[in-house]
Structure formats: structure tokens, C-alpha cells
Design a protein around this motif. Structure first.
Motif, PDB file in Angstrom:
ATOM      1  N   SER A  31       4.221  12.020 -28.956  1.00  0.00           N
ATOM      2  CA  SER A  31       4.016  13.299 -29.628  1.00  0.00           C
ATOM      3  C   SER A  31       2.692  13.289 -30.384  1.00  0.00           C
ATOM      4  CB  SER A  31       5.151  13.567 -30.617  1.00  0.00           C
ATOM      5  OG  SER A  31       5.100  12.640 -31.696  1.00  0.00           O
ATOM      6  N   GLN A  32       2.266  14.480 -30.836  1.00  0.00           N
ATOM      7  CA  GLN A  32       1.041  14.559 -31.633  1.00  0.00           C
ATOM      8  C   GLN A  32       1.179  13.735 -32.907  1.00  0.00           C
ATOM      9  OE1 GLN A  32      -2.018  16.996 -31.048  1.00  0.00           O
ATOM     10  NE2 GLN A  32      -2.557  15.078 -32.058  1.00  0.00           N
ATOM     11  N   GLU A  87      -7.336  17.734 -35.445  1.00  0.00           N
ATOM     12  CA  GLU A  87      -7.435  18.368 -34.122  1.00  0.00           C
ATOM     13  C   GLU A  87      -6.129  18.215 -33.359  1.00  0.00           C
ATOM     14  OE1 GLU A  87     -10.737  17.732 -31.521  1.00  0.00           O
ATOM     15  OE2 GLU A  87     -12.070  17.256 -33.188  1.00  0.00           O
ATOM     16  N   LYS A  88      -5.739  19.276 -32.655  1.00  0.00           N
ATOM     17  CA  LYS A  88      -4.597  19.198 -31.762  1.00  0.00           C
ATOM     18  C   LYS A  88      -5.085  18.699 -30.410  1.00  0.00           C
ATOM     19  CE  LYS A  88      -1.739  22.872 -33.788  1.00  0.00           C
ATOM     20  NZ  LYS A  88      -1.042  24.159 -33.515  1.00  0.00           N
ATOM     21  N   LEU A 132      -7.962   7.073 -28.249  1.00  0.00           N
ATOM     22  CA  LEU A 132      -6.569   7.071 -28.721  1.00  0.00           C
ATOM     23  C   LEU A 132      -6.130   8.468 -29.144  1.00  0.00           C
ATOM     24  CD1 LEU A 132      -6.473   3.819 -30.906  1.00  0.00           C
ATOM     25  CD2 LEU A 132      -5.536   4.146 -28.604  1.00  0.00           C
ATOM     26  N   LYS A 133      -7.012   9.193 -29.809  1.00  0.00           N
ATOM     27  CA  LYS A 133      -6.680  10.533 -30.284  1.00  0.00           C
ATOM     28  C   LYS A 133      -6.316  11.461 -29.131  1.00  0.00           C
ATOM     29  CE  LYS A 133      -6.594  14.109 -33.146  1.00  0.00           C
ATOM     30  NZ  LYS A 133      -5.572  14.306 -34.191  1.00  0.00           N
ATOM     31  N   THR A 134      -6.826  11.191 -27.945  1.00  0.00           N
ATOM     32  CA  THR A 134      -6.644  12.096 -26.803  1.00  0.00           C
ATOM     33  C   THR A 134      -5.700  11.537 -25.749  1.00  0.00           C
ATOM     34  OG1 THR A 134      -8.724  11.165 -25.964  1.00  0.00           O
ATOM     35  CG2 THR A 134      -8.841  13.293 -27.079  1.00  0.00           C
ATOM     36  N   LYS A 436     -12.716  16.147 -28.506  1.00  0.00           N
ATOM     37  CA  LYS A 436     -12.502  17.313 -27.649  1.00  0.00           C
ATOM     38  C   LYS A 436     -13.096  17.135 -26.256  1.00  0.00           C
ATOM     39  CE  LYS A 436     -16.613  20.019 -28.936  1.00  0.00           C
ATOM     40  NZ  LYS A 436     -17.099  21.285 -29.518  1.00  0.00           N
ATOM     41  N   HIS A 437     -14.031  16.220 -26.114  1.00  0.00           N
ATOM     42  CA  HIS A 437     -14.650  15.982 -24.808  1.00  0.00           C
ATOM     43  C   HIS A 437     -13.805  15.064 -23.937  1.00  0.00           C
ATOM     44  CE1 HIS A 437     -18.077  17.167 -27.401  1.00  0.00           C
ATOM     45  NE2 HIS A 437     -18.455  17.812 -26.324  1.00  0.00           N
TER      46      HIS A 437
END
Length: 506
Positions: A31-32, A87-88, A132-134, A436-437
Motif C-alpha cells: 500500500s501507499q 507524493e501519491k 523505493l517510493k515508486t 514522478k519520472h
């Protein structure tokens, strides 16, 4: 460039890649909230080792300044975390109820991250966090001359991630990297995206791999000092920026272009900040060590201090010297002071007016650095916009340190250690690369517009038949039958016509 498989990857390295790919498949189900927790823990844990990693990087590579590399590690960890934490990046990331569009993020999969010798630990930390964030896994191919420090940073990140709940093997690395292995990794079937930071040859190879790639071009940042600039401030900023980590950031100023009317005052101020002006004899000696071969930068000076470089060529400078500068008039590979030097050495050009300044700065960018960064010190917004319009760059840094301003350290730009050069530099983006990229977006779109599809010419009879809205279908069919002399089953005809119209509508 055609990249042929070299089969250099060992079975152990293939296993690392496979484990990372499998870990990513599990990780993309998180999950986020779970993802954000992991990123936070990793950022906090690795930041505690910033100084230790900085010392390792300087000791291993012989480049840069410990205190400055520590600052880079802090930016790469906590500052990058702060910029991406809200950021989502998982599942539904945006909903537009008016246009009935729902956007859902999904990861690339396995990211190949290539790190440079100039900024090994900070780049490794940065690329780990945005991966990791993405919900991507990441495999690193460190620079061969910075393997130990890069892997030390990655081990801290990996252990912290697993401790926070991430799958084992989500962060991996090649312990004995070679150019052959790196090229093979670029074409590996399990690799889905390449983040390449390094020399132009490496970046070209990434773009030639057939995989999506974010590569960054070289920087050769000119800095223009306008006649209305705050000359005292400009001199201070440029000297400190050029000395920062011995000029190992591609966003660092490489040549000064000063308006003739303020040159004398500016030079006096510049020398107050431990900048040594080379005479003609000294200039020639330094020029030869910058490029022993025309067009080729001497790797031995990269990231070295001004004192060390002076000692290499046998010239005596004050012990407090941080930057060397020499007047230049020519631009091109035959003029070493005009190229990117990745060391605390500056070229100095005199512009007789704004247009001359634009011509000189453009020329410097054209020989290396197109698309990257241009810096300017000016208090007239008209001048800033005039230069910005003409410069073939992706970012214009005004009245601050270019070295740390372009990566977002002293400006409002997105914090990043990978700076795109846009179409000027042959890159897919001119953005400061960030989380975001590293996501793809699928869009769910619901119909909101009434659209009438016209009949084709071959369907004109059906169009005429169905366009009669004033009579019921049964009346039309019965009328056709009555006009015919043949004996026809009206109910059967009506049923057939209805079926035809229904099928056409579907």
C-alpha cells in the motif's frame, strides 16, 4: 551503437537480478502507507551515516571535500525524502470528477541505476529513495573506482528497507562492475528502465540499449556577470560554488563571462575569496594538464583541490587558494579553459556588451553542456529574460550558487542529483529527475460527450430508413409491403428489420 551481449554477468549476478525482479513483484502489492514508511526509515537511517560515507568516498576516489560530500549525502537522504514524501505513487493518484478521469500509477519494474565516481554515495542514496517510493526494484552498477563507498551506502539502504518490511533483495548491486557488465545489464530482459549518470559515452549507450532511459548530459556552465549585478555578492557566490566539493557537480560554473564595465571591480572582489589569477606562463602549464590531448579531459585533475593541481604543474600559489582562474578569449577543444573541467579551475571571458555576452555564453554551451545549466548574476529582469531566451539550456540559475542551485539546494527547483538536459542535450526530459519520472500512469476515462457517428455512403439506404422519426417502424414496414405486389409475411419482415437495426447499433 549496437550493443552485443558479452555474457560477462556471473551466475551470482544473474541471481541478484532475478531476486530483485521477484522482490519487486511482491513490493508492487504494498500500500501507499507501507511504501511511505519504508522510504522514511531508509532516508533517516542512511542520513545518520552521511559523514561516514563521505569520508569513504573521498578516501576511495581521491576526489572532493569530506564536508561537502557529507552535505550532498544529507541532501540525497532527508531533503529528497521531504520533497517526495507526500507524493501519491501507488494505486489511484488523481481523480478528476468533472472530466471523469481516474489516474492510476504503476511501476516500471526493475530499474538499472548507474552511478558516477564524482558523487558515488549521494547518487546511490538518491536513486534508491526515488525507486523505493515508486514501487520499483533497483540494481546498481557502481563506477569501478567507487565500488566500496557506493556499496556501503547501498547496504545501509537495503538493510533499513528490509527492517521496515520491504522484500529481501529489492535493492541490489554488482560488486565487480565493468563496462561490459554495465552494457549487458542495459539490455537485460529483466531490466525495465535505466537511470544513467556518467560520461557521455555511457549515456549514449543507455539510449542505444532499446530500453526506456533517463540519461544526463555533461555540463559546461557559463556564468554571466551583468553590469548592474551585485558584484560583491556575485564574486562570493561564484568562488564558493566553484570550490564546493572541488567542482565535482556538473552544475558548477566552468567559465565566467563578465561585462567589461564591471570587470575590474569584480576581479578585485573575486580574489578576496581565495581565487588565484594565473599569469600567461602559469596558464599554459595548467592548460596542458587540463587536456594533455586535445578534446580529452585529464581524469587526474577531476575533483582535486586547487593546491593539488598547482603542485602537479609546479607553480606556487598562496596556501589558502581554493580556485584557479585564467583569462581566455578562444572557445573550443583547443582551448582547455573553455571546456568542462570538473575541478576548481575557471576560464574568464570579457564581454563588451549584452549581445557579446550572449554570443560567448552560447559558444561555451555549444562545445559541451547544451541543455544543462546557465548561470547569471543580474538585477535587471529584462537582462535575465533576454539571456534565458537565447541560452540552449534547461535551467537558468539567477543570483545564487549554480552548483547547488541547479539541483534545488538554494532554489525552488525540484531537489535531484540527476538533471535532465532536454532536447538541447539529446535527453527525453529537461526536468530535475525525481519520483514522478519513475512511474507510469494508466487512465480510466468515462464517456462524457455526445458524439454522433455519421453513416457511410454504403449505408445511405439504412440512414434514410432510420431517420424517419415521425412514423413508427411497424407503419413503415406495412407501407413497404402494401406497395409491393408480392405476398410477404409482415411480422417476419418487421422482426428481420428490427434485428438489422439492433445489430447495426451494436
Amino acid at each position: 551503437m549496437i550493443l552485443l551481449s558479452t555474457n560477462e554477468l556471473t551466475s551470482a549476478e544473474e541471481l541478484i537480478i532475478s531476486n530483485a525482479s521477484n522482490a519487486q513483484k511482491a513490493y508492487q502489492e504494498f500500500s501507499q502507507e507501507q511504501v511511505d514508511h519504508i522510504v522514511k526509515i531508509v532516508a533517516e537511517k542512511v542520513q545518520k551515516h552521511s559523514l561516514e560515507l563521505a569520508k569513504m568516498a573521498v578516501a576511495e576516489t581521491g576526489m572532493g571535500v569530506v564536508e561537502h560530500k557529507e552535505m550532498k549525502n544529507n541532501i540525497a537522504s532527508l531533503e529528497i525524502y521531504k520533497s517526495i514524501k507526500d507524493e501519491k505513487t501507488v494505486g489511484i493518484i488523481r481523480e478528476d470528477f468533472r472530466s471523469k478521469i481516474v489516474e492510476m500509477a504503476y511501476p516500471f519494474g526493475l530499474v538499472l541505476a548507474i552511478t558516477p565516481v564524482t558523487n558515488p554515495t549521494s547518487t546511490a542514496i538518491f536513486k534508491t529513495l526515488i525507486s523505493l517510493k515508486t514501487q520499483n526494484a533497483v540494481i546498481f552498477s557502481p563506477h569501478p573506482h567507487a565500488v566500496k563507498s557506493t556499496i556501503a551506502a547501498l547496504k545501509i539502504c537495503h538493510d533499513a528497507a528490509v527492517e521496515a518490511g520491504a522484500p529481501e533483495g529489492l535493492i541490489g548491486w554488482i560488486s565487480e562492475p565493468t563496462m561490459g557488465k554495465t552494457r549487458e545489464l542495459m539490455r537485460h530482459k529483466k531490466v525495465n528502465l535505466i537511470l544513467a549518470t556518467g560520461g557521455s559515452g555511457l549515456v549514449k549507450a543507455a539510449y542505444s540499449s532499446g530500453k526506456p532511459a533517463y540519461g544526463v548530459g555533461p555540463g559546461n556552465v557559463p556564468v554571466y556577470i551583468d553590469k548592474n549585478a551585485n558584484v560583491i555578492q556575485a564574486a562570493k557566490f561564484i568562488a564558493e560554488s566553484k570550490a564546493f566539493d572541488n567542482s565535482t557537480l556538473c552544475s558548477t560554473e566552468q567559465a565566467i563571462v563578465v561585462h567589461a564595465s564591471v570587470k575590474r571591480i569584480f576581479m578585485n572582489e573575486l580574489q578576496k575569496h581565495s581565487v588565484y589569477v594565473l599569469n600567461d606562463f602559469e596558464k599554459q602549464k595548467v592548460a596542458r594538464i587540463i587536456s594533455p590531448e586535445i578534446g580529452k579531459l585529464n581524469a587526474e585533475i577531476v575533483g582535486k583541490s586547487a593546491l593539488a593541481i598547482a603542485a602537479m604543474v609546479g607553480i606556487h600559489v598562496p596556501k589558502e587558494t581554493r580556485v584557479l582562474v585564467a583569462e581566455e578569449s578562444g572557445i573550443g577543444k583547443k582551448f582547455p579553459f573553455s571546456v568542462e573541467k570538473l575541478s576548481p579551475i575557471l576560464g574568464l571571458y570579457t564581454a563588451k556588451d549584452e549581445d557579446d555576452g550572449i554570443e560567448i555564453c552560447s559558444g561555451l554551451l555549444d562545445i559541451g553542456g547544451r541543455g544543462h545549466t546557465f548561470a547569471i548574476h543580474a538585477n535587471d529582469n529584462r537582462v535575465v529574460k533576454k539571456f534565458a531566451k537565447q541560452m540552449p539550456v534547461s535551467r537558468v540559475i539567477v543570483n545564487t550558487y549554480s552548483s547547488i542551485g541547479a539541483p534545488g539546494g538554494s532554489t525552488g527547483l525540484t531537489p535531484s542529483l540527476t538533471l535532465g538536459c532536454g532536447s538541447y542535450g539529446g535527453n527525453i526530459t529537461g526536468d530535475n529527475i525525481t519520483a514522478k519520472h519513475l512511474i507510469n500512469i494508466k487512465r480510466i476515462a468515462t464517456g462524457i460527450k455526445e458524439v454522433k457517428i455519421p453513416f457511410s455512403k454504403s449505408d445511405h439506404h439504412l440512414e434514410e430508413f432510420t431517420s424517419n422519426r415521425s412514423e413508427p417502424l411497424e407503419s413503415i414496414v406495412n407501407k413497404v409491403i402494401q406497395d409491393s405486389k408480392a405476398s410477404v409475411d409482415s411480422e417476419l419482415v418487421l422482426k428481420l428489420v428490427k434485428n438489422v437495426i439492433q445489430n447495426y447499433s451494436n
